[in-house]
Write a protein that holds these residues in place. Structure first.
Motif, mmCIF file in Angstrom:
data_model
loop_
_atom_site.group_PDB
_atom_site.id
_atom_site.type_symbol
_atom_site.label_atom_id
_atom_site.label_comp_id
_atom_site.label_asym_id
_atom_site.label_seq_id
_atom_site.Cartn_x
_atom_site.Cartn_y
_atom_site.Cartn_z
ATOM 1 N N ASN A 112 1.170 -1.046 -0.256
ATOM 2 C CA ASN A 112 0.267 -0.363 0.251
ATOM 3 C C ASN A 112 0.998 1.121 -0.212
ATOM 4 O OD1 ASN A 112 -3.149 1.764 0.106
ATOM 5 N ND2 ASN A 112 -2.094 1.967 1.903
ATOM 6 N N ASN A 115 2.734 1.253 -3.583
ATOM 7 C CA ASN A 115 1.461 1.278 -4.747
ATOM 8 C C ASN A 115 0.534 2.181 -4.628
ATOM 9 O OD1 ASN A 115 3.432 -0.885 -5.403
ATOM 10 N ND2 ASN A 115 0.989 -2.270 -5.111
ATOM 11 N N ALA A 147 -1.637 0.611 -12.548
ATOM 12 C CA ALA A 147 -2.243 0.119 -11.633
ATOM 13 C C ALA A 147 -2.293 -1.677 -12.426
ATOM 14 C CB ALA A 147 -3.698 0.074 -12.021
ATOM 15 N N TYR A 150 -5.209 -7.249 -12.622
ATOM 16 C CA TYR A 150 -5.273 -7.595 -10.580
ATOM 17 C C TYR A 150 -5.983 -6.717 -10.029
ATOM 18 C CZ TYR A 150 -2.524 -11.664 -12.228
ATOM 19 O OH TYR A 150 -2.345 -12.866 -13.603
ATOM 20 N N GLY A 151 -6.383 -5.537 -10.225
ATOM 21 C CA GLY A 151 -7.076 -4.941 -9.817
ATOM 22 C C GLY A 151 -8.419 -4.647 -9.456
ATOM 23 N N LYS A 152 -8.432 -5.994 -11.313
ATOM 24 C CA LYS A 152 -9.884 -6.111 -11.665
ATOM 25 C C LYS A 152 -10.659 -7.129 -12.017
ATOM 26 C CE LYS A 152 -12.040 -5.095 -15.919
ATOM 27 N NZ LYS A 152 -13.231 -4.178 -15.833
ATOM 28 N N TYR A 161 -1.661 -7.518 -3.028
ATOM 29 C CA TYR A 161 -1.633 -6.676 -4.353
ATOM 30 C C TYR A 161 -2.875 -5.986 -5.111
ATOM 31 C CZ TYR A 161 0.642 -5.900 -9.257
ATOM 32 O OH TYR A 161 0.820 -5.275 -9.765
ATOM 33 N N SER A 162 -3.480 -7.601 -5.154
ATOM 34 C CA SER A 162 -5.043 -7.202 -6.111
ATOM 35 C C SER A 162 -6.200 -5.747 -5.136
ATOM 36 C CB SER A 162 -5.472 -8.092 -5.730
ATOM 37 O OG SER A 162 -5.400 -9.361 -6.839
ATOM 38 N N THR A 164 -4.371 -3.273 -3.208
ATOM 39 C CA THR A 164 -3.702 -1.835 -3.859
ATOM 40 C C THR A 164 -3.920 -1.705 -4.866
ATOM 41 O OG1 THR A 164 -1.670 -2.887 -4.330
ATOM 42 C CG2 THR A 164 -1.998 -2.407 -1.986
ATOM 43 N N LYS A 165 -4.267 -2.307 -6.058
ATOM 44 C CA LYS A 165 -4.016 -1.971 -8.158
ATOM 45 C C LYS A 165 -5.792 -1.292 -8.083
ATOM 46 C CE LYS A 165 0.257 -2.196 -8.829
ATOM 47 N NZ LYS A 165 0.719 -0.918 -9.795
ATOM 48 N N GLY A 166 -6.472 -2.178 -7.329
ATOM 49 C CA GLY A 166 -7.946 -1.543 -7.435
ATOM 50 C C GLY A 166 -7.727 -0.166 -6.163
ATOM 51 N N ARG A 169 -6.808 2.539 -9.193
ATOM 52 C CA ARG A 169 -8.299 2.232 -9.661
ATOM 53 C C ARG A 169 -8.484 3.416 -9.712
ATOM 54 N NH1 ARG A 169 -11.736 -1.915 -11.120
ATOM 55 N NH2 ARG A 169 -12.473 -1.070 -13.123
#
Length: 266
Positions: A112, A115, A147, A150-152, A161-162, A164-166, A169
Protein backbone atom coordinates in the motif's frame (compact mmCIF):
# COMPACT_ATOMS: atom_id res chain seq x y z
CA UNK A 1 -11.83 17.20 -37.40
CA UNK A 2 -8.41 15.47 -37.71
CA UNK A 3 -6.93 13.71 -34.71
CA UNK A 4 -3.90 15.53 -33.29
CA UNK A 5 -0.65 13.66 -33.93
CA UNK A 6 1.07 11.89 -31.07
CA UNK A 7 3.70 14.51 -30.37
CA UNK A 8 5.24 15.26 -26.98
CA UNK A 9 7.72 17.88 -28.15
CA UNK A 10 8.32 20.46 -25.46
CA UNK A 11 6.64 18.46 -22.68
CA UNK A 12 8.36 17.68 -19.38
CA UNK A 13 7.55 14.10 -18.30
CA UNK A 14 8.37 12.55 -14.93
CA UNK A 15 8.37 8.74 -14.77
CA UNK A 16 8.74 6.82 -11.50
CA UNK A 17 10.27 3.36 -11.40
CA UNK A 18 12.14 4.32 -14.55
CA UNK A 19 15.24 2.15 -14.05
CA UNK A 20 13.69 -0.99 -15.54
CA UNK A 21 10.62 -2.67 -16.94
CA UNK A 22 7.55 -0.67 -17.94
CA UNK A 23 8.95 2.49 -16.38
CA UNK A 24 12.13 2.41 -18.44
CA UNK A 25 10.29 1.63 -21.66
CA UNK A 26 7.74 4.36 -20.95
CA UNK A 27 10.52 6.89 -20.40
CA UNK A 28 12.26 5.90 -23.63
CA UNK A 29 8.99 6.02 -25.58
CA UNK A 30 8.08 9.46 -24.23
CA UNK A 31 11.54 10.68 -25.20
CA UNK A 32 11.18 9.24 -28.71
CA UNK A 33 8.03 11.31 -29.12
CA UNK A 34 9.88 14.45 -28.07
CA UNK A 35 9.41 14.75 -24.30
CA UNK A 36 12.14 15.77 -21.90
CA UNK A 37 12.20 12.93 -19.37
CA UNK A 38 12.77 12.92 -15.63
CA UNK A 39 13.67 9.34 -14.70
CA UNK A 40 13.12 8.59 -11.03
CA UNK A 41 13.99 5.39 -9.20
CA UNK A 42 15.50 4.04 -5.98
CA UNK A 43 18.09 2.49 -8.29
CA UNK A 44 19.87 5.73 -9.23
CA UNK A 45 22.34 3.96 -11.51
CA UNK A 46 19.47 2.45 -13.45
CA UNK A 47 17.70 5.82 -13.54
CA UNK A 48 20.86 7.44 -14.88
CA UNK A 49 21.17 4.79 -17.58
CA UNK A 50 17.58 5.46 -18.63
CA UNK A 51 18.13 9.22 -18.66
CA UNK A 52 21.30 8.87 -20.71
CA UNK A 53 19.48 6.75 -23.26
CA UNK A 54 16.62 9.26 -23.41
CA UNK A 55 19.11 12.00 -24.25
CA UNK A 56 18.44 15.71 -24.48
CA UNK A 57 17.96 17.38 -21.11
CA UNK A 58 16.81 14.16 -19.43
CA UNK A 59 17.31 14.12 -15.68
CA UNK A 60 17.81 11.21 -13.26
CA UNK A 61 16.57 11.40 -9.69
CA UNK A 62 17.09 9.07 -6.73
CA UNK A 63 13.51 8.69 -5.57
CA UNK A 64 11.83 6.65 -2.82
CA UNK A 65 8.21 7.05 -3.88
CA UNK A 66 6.88 5.93 -0.49
CA UNK A 67 8.32 9.00 1.26
CA UNK A 68 6.67 12.43 1.18
CA UNK A 69 10.02 14.10 1.84
CA UNK A 70 11.52 12.39 -1.20
CA UNK A 71 8.69 13.59 -3.41
CA UNK A 72 9.13 17.13 -2.10
CA UNK A 73 12.89 17.07 -2.66
CA UNK A 74 12.52 15.74 -6.20
CA UNK A 75 9.79 18.26 -7.00
CA UNK A 76 12.06 21.05 -5.86
CA UNK A 77 14.72 19.86 -8.32
CA UNK A 78 12.15 19.62 -11.10
CA UNK A 79 10.83 23.10 -10.31
CA UNK A 80 14.28 24.65 -10.26
CA UNK A 81 15.37 22.86 -13.44
CA UNK A 82 12.23 23.15 -15.57
CA UNK A 83 9.74 25.35 -13.73
CA UNK A 84 6.82 23.12 -14.71
CA UNK A 85 5.61 19.59 -15.33
CA UNK A 86 3.38 18.35 -18.16
CA UNK A 87 3.26 14.60 -17.54
CA UNK A 88 3.55 12.34 -14.50
CA UNK A 89 3.67 8.56 -14.92
CA UNK A 90 3.13 6.88 -11.56
CA UNK A 91 4.66 3.54 -12.48
CA UNK A 92 6.75 2.51 -9.45
CA UNK A 93 5.29 -0.45 -7.63
CA UNK A 94 5.89 -3.77 -5.93
CA UNK A 95 4.18 -7.15 -6.32
CA UNK A 96 4.22 -9.69 -3.49
CA UNK A 97 2.58 -13.09 -3.59
CA UNK A 98 1.41 -15.37 -0.80
CA UNK A 99 -1.77 -17.32 0.00
CA UNK A 100 -4.17 -14.94 1.78
CA UNK A 101 -4.43 -17.10 4.89
CA UNK A 102 -0.67 -16.86 5.34
CA UNK A 103 -0.15 -13.24 4.33
CA UNK A 104 0.63 -10.91 7.24
CA UNK A 105 -0.97 -7.49 7.26
CA UNK A 106 2.49 -5.96 6.84
CA UNK A 107 2.51 -7.40 3.33
CA UNK A 108 -0.57 -5.31 2.59
CA UNK A 109 0.88 -2.27 4.32
CA UNK A 110 4.17 -2.41 2.42
CA UNK A 111 2.47 -2.72 -0.94
CA UNK A 112 0.00 0.00 0.00
CA UNK A 113 2.83 2.40 0.84
CA UNK A 114 4.55 1.83 -2.48
CA UNK A 115 1.61 1.16 -4.79
CA UNK A 116 -1.07 3.50 -3.43
CA UNK A 117 0.40 6.15 -1.15
CA UNK A 118 3.05 6.97 -3.75
CA UNK A 119 0.33 7.66 -6.33
CA UNK A 120 -1.61 9.78 -3.84
CA UNK A 121 1.46 11.82 -2.83
CA UNK A 122 2.72 11.97 -6.39
CA UNK A 123 -0.45 13.50 -7.77
CA UNK A 124 -0.57 16.08 -4.99
CA UNK A 125 3.10 16.88 -5.58
CA UNK A 126 2.61 17.24 -9.34
CA UNK A 127 -0.41 19.55 -9.11
CA UNK A 128 1.36 22.89 -8.60
CA UNK A 129 4.00 22.07 -11.22
CA UNK A 130 1.27 21.13 -13.67
CA UNK A 131 -0.71 24.27 -12.94
CA UNK A 132 2.48 26.20 -13.64
CA UNK A 133 2.70 24.51 -17.04
CA UNK A 134 -0.90 25.41 -17.82
CA UNK A 135 -0.34 28.98 -16.66
CA UNK A 136 2.56 29.19 -19.12
CA UNK A 137 0.31 28.21 -22.01
CA UNK A 138 0.15 24.41 -22.00
CA UNK A 139 -3.20 23.11 -23.19
CA UNK A 140 -3.37 20.76 -20.22
CA UNK A 141 -1.38 18.24 -18.22
CA UNK A 142 -1.58 14.48 -17.88
CA UNK A 143 -1.16 11.97 -15.08
CA UNK A 144 -0.97 8.28 -16.00
CA UNK A 145 -1.25 5.84 -13.10
CA UNK A 146 -0.15 2.26 -13.71
CA UNK A 147 -2.49 -0.19 -11.97
CA UNK A 148 -2.97 -3.84 -12.99
CA UNK A 149 -5.64 -6.21 -14.23
CA UNK A 150 -5.28 -7.78 -10.78
CA UNK A 151 -7.00 -4.70 -9.44
CA UNK A 152 -9.95 -5.73 -11.63
CA UNK A 153 -9.98 -9.54 -11.51
CA UNK A 154 -8.66 -12.11 -9.07
CA UNK A 155 -5.18 -13.55 -9.30
CA UNK A 156 -3.82 -16.52 -7.40
CA UNK A 157 -2.16 -15.46 -4.14
CA UNK A 158 -2.31 -11.74 -4.95
CA UNK A 159 -4.99 -10.55 -2.51
CA UNK A 160 -2.96 -7.71 -0.99
CA UNK A 161 -1.55 -6.67 -4.36
CA UNK A 162 -5.03 -6.73 -5.88
CA UNK A 163 -6.32 -4.54 -3.05
CA UNK A 164 -3.69 -1.91 -3.76
CA UNK A 165 -4.18 -1.90 -7.52
CA UNK A 166 -7.94 -1.68 -7.09
CA UNK A 167 -7.31 1.34 -4.90
CA UNK A 168 -5.22 2.95 -7.65
CA UNK A 169 -8.13 2.54 -10.08
CA UNK A 170 -10.61 4.18 -7.72
CA UNK A 171 -8.20 6.93 -6.71
CA UNK A 172 -7.47 7.76 -10.34
CA UNK A 173 -11.16 8.14 -11.17
CA UNK A 174 -11.84 10.28 -8.10
CA UNK A 175 -9.00 12.71 -8.80
CA UNK A 176 -9.83 12.81 -12.52
CA UNK A 177 -13.35 13.90 -11.64
CA UNK A 178 -12.15 16.59 -9.22
CA UNK A 179 -9.49 18.00 -11.52
CA UNK A 180 -11.22 17.73 -14.89
CA UNK A 181 -12.02 21.46 -15.06
CA UNK A 182 -8.46 22.41 -14.10
CA UNK A 183 -6.95 20.94 -17.26
CA UNK A 184 -5.15 18.12 -15.44
CA UNK A 185 -6.21 14.74 -16.84
CA UNK A 186 -5.85 11.51 -14.84
CA UNK A 187 -6.05 8.11 -16.47
CA UNK A 188 -5.17 4.57 -15.52
CA UNK A 189 -3.39 1.79 -17.41
CA UNK A 190 -4.02 -1.83 -16.41
CA UNK A 191 -1.32 -4.16 -17.74
CA UNK A 192 -1.79 -7.89 -17.74
CA UNK A 193 1.10 -10.23 -16.93
CA UNK A 194 4.19 -8.52 -18.32
CA UNK A 195 7.64 -10.05 -18.47
CA UNK A 196 9.95 -7.65 -16.65
CA UNK A 197 12.78 -7.95 -14.14
CA UNK A 198 10.91 -10.04 -11.57
CA UNK A 199 13.73 -9.89 -9.06
CA UNK A 200 13.27 -6.14 -8.81
CA UNK A 201 9.50 -5.98 -9.09
CA UNK A 202 7.94 -8.80 -7.09
CA UNK A 203 8.43 -11.77 -4.85
CA UNK A 204 7.84 -15.02 -6.77
CA UNK A 205 4.88 -17.19 -5.74
CA UNK A 206 5.26 -20.31 -3.64
CA UNK A 207 3.72 -23.75 -4.08
CA UNK A 208 1.42 -25.56 -1.65
CA UNK A 209 4.41 -26.55 0.47
CA UNK A 210 5.76 -23.03 0.69
CA UNK A 211 8.60 -23.57 -1.75
CA UNK A 212 9.29 -20.72 -4.21
CA UNK A 213 8.11 -21.47 -7.73
CA UNK A 214 10.77 -21.09 -10.40
CA UNK A 215 10.15 -17.72 -12.15
CA UNK A 216 10.35 -19.33 -15.59
CA UNK A 217 7.69 -21.86 -14.59
CA UNK A 218 5.48 -19.10 -13.18
CA UNK A 219 5.81 -17.12 -16.40
CA UNK A 220 4.99 -20.14 -18.52
CA UNK A 221 1.91 -20.84 -16.42
CA UNK A 222 0.72 -17.27 -16.88
CA UNK A 223 1.34 -17.36 -20.62
CA UNK A 224 -0.80 -20.47 -20.96
CA UNK A 225 -3.79 -18.55 -19.52
CA UNK A 226 -3.54 -15.65 -21.97
CA UNK A 227 -5.59 -15.97 -25.18
CA UNK A 228 -2.69 -14.54 -27.22
CA UNK A 229 -0.52 -17.30 -25.67
CA UNK A 230 2.28 -14.99 -24.68
CA UNK A 231 3.18 -12.67 -21.86
CA UNK A 232 3.21 -8.98 -22.47
CA UNK A 233 6.42 -7.01 -22.72
CA UNK A 234 7.08 -3.47 -21.59
CA UNK A 235 6.83 -2.31 -25.20
CA UNK A 236 3.17 -3.39 -25.25
CA UNK A 237 2.34 -0.93 -22.47
CA UNK A 238 4.54 2.10 -23.12
CA UNK A 239 2.77 3.33 -26.30
CA UNK A 240 -0.53 3.46 -24.41
CA UNK A 241 1.12 5.59 -21.74
CA UNK A 242 2.54 7.88 -24.42
CA UNK A 243 -0.89 8.30 -26.01
CA UNK A 244 -2.46 9.27 -22.70
CA UNK A 245 0.38 11.70 -22.06
CA UNK A 246 -0.16 13.42 -25.38
CA UNK A 247 -2.62 16.04 -26.60
CA UNK A 248 -4.15 13.32 -28.80
CA UNK A 249 -5.90 12.24 -25.57
CA UNK A 250 -7.01 15.78 -24.67
CA UNK A 251 -10.63 14.69 -24.05
CA UNK A 252 -9.71 11.53 -22.14
CA UNK A 253 -9.80 11.56 -18.33
CA UNK A 254 -11.02 9.19 -15.65
CA UNK A 255 -10.60 6.30 -18.09
CA UNK A 256 -9.01 2.88 -17.84
CA UNK A 257 -7.04 1.13 -20.57
CA UNK A 258 -6.36 -2.61 -20.44
CA UNK A 259 -3.47 -4.31 -22.24
CA UNK A 260 -3.54 -8.00 -21.34
CA UNK A 261 -3.62 -10.11 -24.50
CA UNK A 262 -7.29 -10.90 -23.89
CA UNK A 263 -6.80 -12.25 -20.34
CA UNK A 264 -9.84 -10.41 -18.96
CA UNK A 265 -11.97 -10.60 -22.12
CA UNK A 266 -13.96 -13.64 -21.09
Amino acid sequence: MPTPPLDLTGKIAWVTGAASGIGREAALTLARYGATVIAGDLDINGARATAETCGGEALALAHDVSQEAAWAACAQVVGERFGRLDVLVNNAGIMMSRPFSEAPVEMLRRQNRINVESVYIGMQTAEPLMKAAIAKGAGGASIVNVASIYGKVAGAQFAAYSATKGAVRALSKAVAYEWAASGIRVNCVLPGPVQTNLGADWEPPVDADGRPIDPAAALAAWASLIPMKRLGVAGDIAPMIAFLASDAAAFVTGAEFIADGGYTAA
